[in-house]
Write a protein that holds these residues in place. Structure first.
Motif, PDB file in Angstrom:
ATOM      1  N   ALA A  36       0.866  -1.181   0.000  1.00  0.00           N
ATOM      2  CA  ALA A  36       0.000   0.000   0.000  1.00  0.00           C
ATOM      3  C   ALA A  36       0.907   1.237   0.000  1.00  0.00           C
ATOM      4  O   ALA A  36       1.636   1.465   0.962  1.00  0.00           O
ATOM      5  CB  ALA A  36      -0.904  -0.002   1.222  1.00  0.00           C
ATOM      6  N   PRO A  37       0.889   2.010  -1.088  1.00  0.00           N
ATOM      7  CA  PRO A  37       1.745   3.192  -1.177  1.00  0.00           C
ATOM      8  C   PRO A  37       1.051   4.432  -0.613  1.00  0.00           C
ATOM      9  O   PRO A  37      -0.132   4.680  -0.870  1.00  0.00           O
ATOM     10  CB  PRO A  37       1.969   3.330  -2.685  1.00  0.00           C
ATOM     11  CG  PRO A  37       0.747   2.715  -3.292  1.00  0.00           C
ATOM     12  CD  PRO A  37       0.254   1.671  -2.339  1.00  0.00           C
ATOM     13  N   TYR A  38       1.798   5.214   0.168  1.00  0.00           N
ATOM     14  CA  TYR A  38       1.283   6.426   0.799  1.00  0.00           C
ATOM     15  C   TYR A  38       2.185   7.598   0.464  1.00  0.00           C
ATOM     16  O   TYR A  38       3.414   7.472   0.452  1.00  0.00           O
ATOM     17  CB  TYR A  38       1.231   6.267   2.318  1.00  0.00           C
ATOM     18  CG  TYR A  38       0.264   5.210   2.775  1.00  0.00           C
ATOM     19  CD1 TYR A  38      -1.043   5.533   3.102  1.00  0.00           C
ATOM     20  CD2 TYR A  38       0.654   3.882   2.880  1.00  0.00           C
ATOM     21  CE1 TYR A  38      -1.937   4.567   3.529  1.00  0.00           C
ATOM     22  CE2 TYR A  38      -0.230   2.903   3.299  1.00  0.00           C
ATOM     23  CZ  TYR A  38      -1.520   3.257   3.626  1.00  0.00           C
ATOM     24  OH  TYR A  38      -2.404   2.286   4.031  1.00  0.00           O
ATOM     25  N   LEU A  39       1.581   8.743   0.234  1.00  0.00           N
ATOM     26  CA  LEU A  39       2.286   9.986  -0.056  1.00  0.00           C
ATOM     27  C   LEU A  39       2.121  10.909   1.138  1.00  0.00           C
ATOM     28  O   LEU A  39       0.994  11.150   1.581  1.00  0.00           O
ATOM     29  CB  LEU A  39       1.685  10.638  -1.312  1.00  0.00           C
ATOM     30  CG  LEU A  39       2.230  11.985  -1.751  1.00  0.00           C
ATOM     31  CD1 LEU A  39       3.698  11.880  -2.165  1.00  0.00           C
ATOM     32  CD2 LEU A  39       1.395  12.535  -2.905  1.00  0.00           C
ATOM     33  N   ARG A  40       3.240  11.412   1.675  1.00  0.00           N
ATOM     34  CA  ARG A  40       3.174  12.326   2.813  1.00  0.00           C
ATOM     35  C   ARG A  40       2.722  13.703   2.351  1.00  0.00           C
ATOM     36  O   ARG A  40       3.222  14.244   1.362  1.00  0.00           O
ATOM     37  CB  ARG A  40       4.518  12.452   3.513  1.00  0.00           C
ATOM     38  CG  ARG A  40       4.377  13.335   4.771  1.00  0.00           C
ATOM     39  CD  ARG A  40       5.659  13.575   5.522  1.00  0.00           C
ATOM     40  NE  ARG A  40       6.369  12.341   5.786  1.00  0.00           N
ATOM     41  CZ  ARG A  40       7.686  12.287   5.941  1.00  0.00           C
ATOM     42  NH1 ARG A  40       8.421  13.379   5.837  1.00  0.00           N
ATOM     43  NH2 ARG A  40       8.276  11.146   6.180  1.00  0.00           N
ATOM     44  N   LEU A  41       1.783  14.261   3.082  1.00  0.00           N
ATOM     45  CA  LEU A  41       1.274  15.602   2.830  1.00  0.00           C
ATOM     46  C   LEU A  41       1.756  16.511   3.954  1.00  0.00           C
ATOM     47  O   LEU A  41       2.555  16.097   4.792  1.00  0.00           O
ATOM     48  CB  LEU A  41      -0.257  15.579   2.766  1.00  0.00           C
ATOM     49  CG  LEU A  41      -0.887  14.533   1.841  1.00  0.00           C
ATOM     50  CD1 LEU A  41      -2.392  14.561   1.961  1.00  0.00           C
ATOM     51  CD2 LEU A  41      -0.449  14.745   0.406  1.00  0.00           C
ATOM     52  N   GLU A  42       1.249  17.706   4.003  1.00  0.00           N
ATOM     53  CA  GLU A  42       1.607  18.639   5.067  1.00  0.00           C
ATOM     54  C   GLU A  42       0.982  18.206   6.391  1.00  0.00           C
ATOM     55  O   GLU A  42      -0.045  17.542   6.417  1.00  0.00           O
ATOM     56  CB  GLU A  42       1.130  20.053   4.714  1.00  0.00           C
ATOM     57  CG  GLU A  42       1.717  20.611   3.432  1.00  0.00           C
ATOM     58  CD  GLU A  42       3.233  20.724   3.460  1.00  0.00           C
ATOM     59  OE1 GLU A  42       3.812  21.053   4.518  1.00  0.00           O
ATOM     60  OE2 GLU A  42       3.857  20.467   2.423  1.00  0.00           O
ATOM     61  N   GLY A  43       1.592  18.601   7.487  1.00  0.00           N
ATOM     62  CA  GLY A  43       1.009  18.420   8.807  1.00  0.00           C
ATOM     63  C   GLY A  43       0.849  16.994   9.276  1.00  0.00           C
ATOM     64  O   GLY A  43      -0.031  16.705  10.083  1.00  0.00           O
ATOM     65  N   GLY A  44       1.671  16.076   8.769  1.00  0.00           N
ATOM     66  CA  GLY A  44       1.578  14.690   9.203  1.00  0.00           C
ATOM     67  C   GLY A  44       0.449  13.901   8.557  1.00  0.00           C
ATOM     68  O   GLY A  44       0.177  12.781   8.948  1.00  0.00           O
ATOM     69  N   LEU A  45      -0.220  14.486   7.583  1.00  0.00           N
ATOM     70  CA  LEU A  45      -1.300  13.803   6.883  1.00  0.00           C
ATOM     71  C   LEU A  45      -0.729  12.991   5.727  1.00  0.00           C
ATOM     72  O   LEU A  45       0.389  13.247   5.269  1.00  0.00           O
ATOM     73  CB  LEU A  45      -2.321  14.815   6.367  1.00  0.00           C
ATOM     74  CG  LEU A  45      -2.997  15.664   7.446  1.00  0.00           C
ATOM     75  CD1 LEU A  45      -3.858  16.742   6.805  1.00  0.00           C
ATOM     76  CD2 LEU A  45      -3.811  14.800   8.386  1.00  0.00           C
TER      77      LEU A  45
END
Length: 177
Positions: A123-132
């Motif tokens: 499962a690939p995840y992309l880091r966004l701002e603020g720990g999201l």
């Protein structure tokens, strides 16, 4: 909470705690209020603009002066579309989320893979701002994999993608000992 407030930073310490707001985001990125789907996209985008992550890992909606907790099944957002600029090591990959945020894969917004054991796909995840984070949808992940190539890293062959001058590994090609 005053949901009509302009976008702001995440500072829950300076806000009145409203407790559980009855909002839930399921694994498919759908938002619910007390079990009923939030059908208005504009409302979802507004709530998303107020979403942040607390130090304990919980999810908060923060408006000026008020804060409340929401439940998130996996991550709050999905990466639903990928854009490619350039090629090879010079390529830049950007993603559009289900709330129309655009995020470029780079050192500040890296990719991480979870799972991927024998019984499950990674499962690939992309880091966004603020720990999201945003989880890449299956079709977007397949598009990403199609842009990858082999690199030699620490004596191992690794498959991954380049974006914004950074190599993001997707998996090893050399069998482990």
């Amino acid at each position: 909470m005053d949901f009509l407030s302009p976008k702001h930073g995440c500072d829950p310490a300076a806000a009145v705690d409203c407790g559980d707001l009855g909002i839930h985001i399921d694994r498919q990125g759908r938002w619910f209020y007390h079990g009923s789907p939030i059908a208005r996209r504009e409302m979802v985008c507004l709530f998303a603009s107020m979403l942040c992550r607390d130090a304990d890992g919980s999810y908060l909606l923060v408006a000026p002066g008020e804060v409340g907790r929401i439940e998130v099944e996996d991550v709050p957002f999905l990466a639903v579309e990928m854009f490619v600029g350039g090629a090879g090591r010079e390529q830049i990959l950007s993603f559009r989320t289900n709330v129309d945020a655009l995020v470029t894969l780079d050192a500040d917004h890296p990719l991480r893979l979870a799972g991927g054991g024998e019984a499950e796909a990674p499962a690939p995840y992309l880091r966004l701002e603020g720990g999201l984070e945003a989880r890449l949808t299956r079709s977007v992940y397949y598009d990403l994999v199609a842009r990858g190539w082999e690199e030699e890293r620490d004596g191992e062959k690794v498959y991954g993608v380049w974006s914004s001058g950074v190599f993001f590994p997707l998996g090893r090609l050399t069998p482990s000992e």
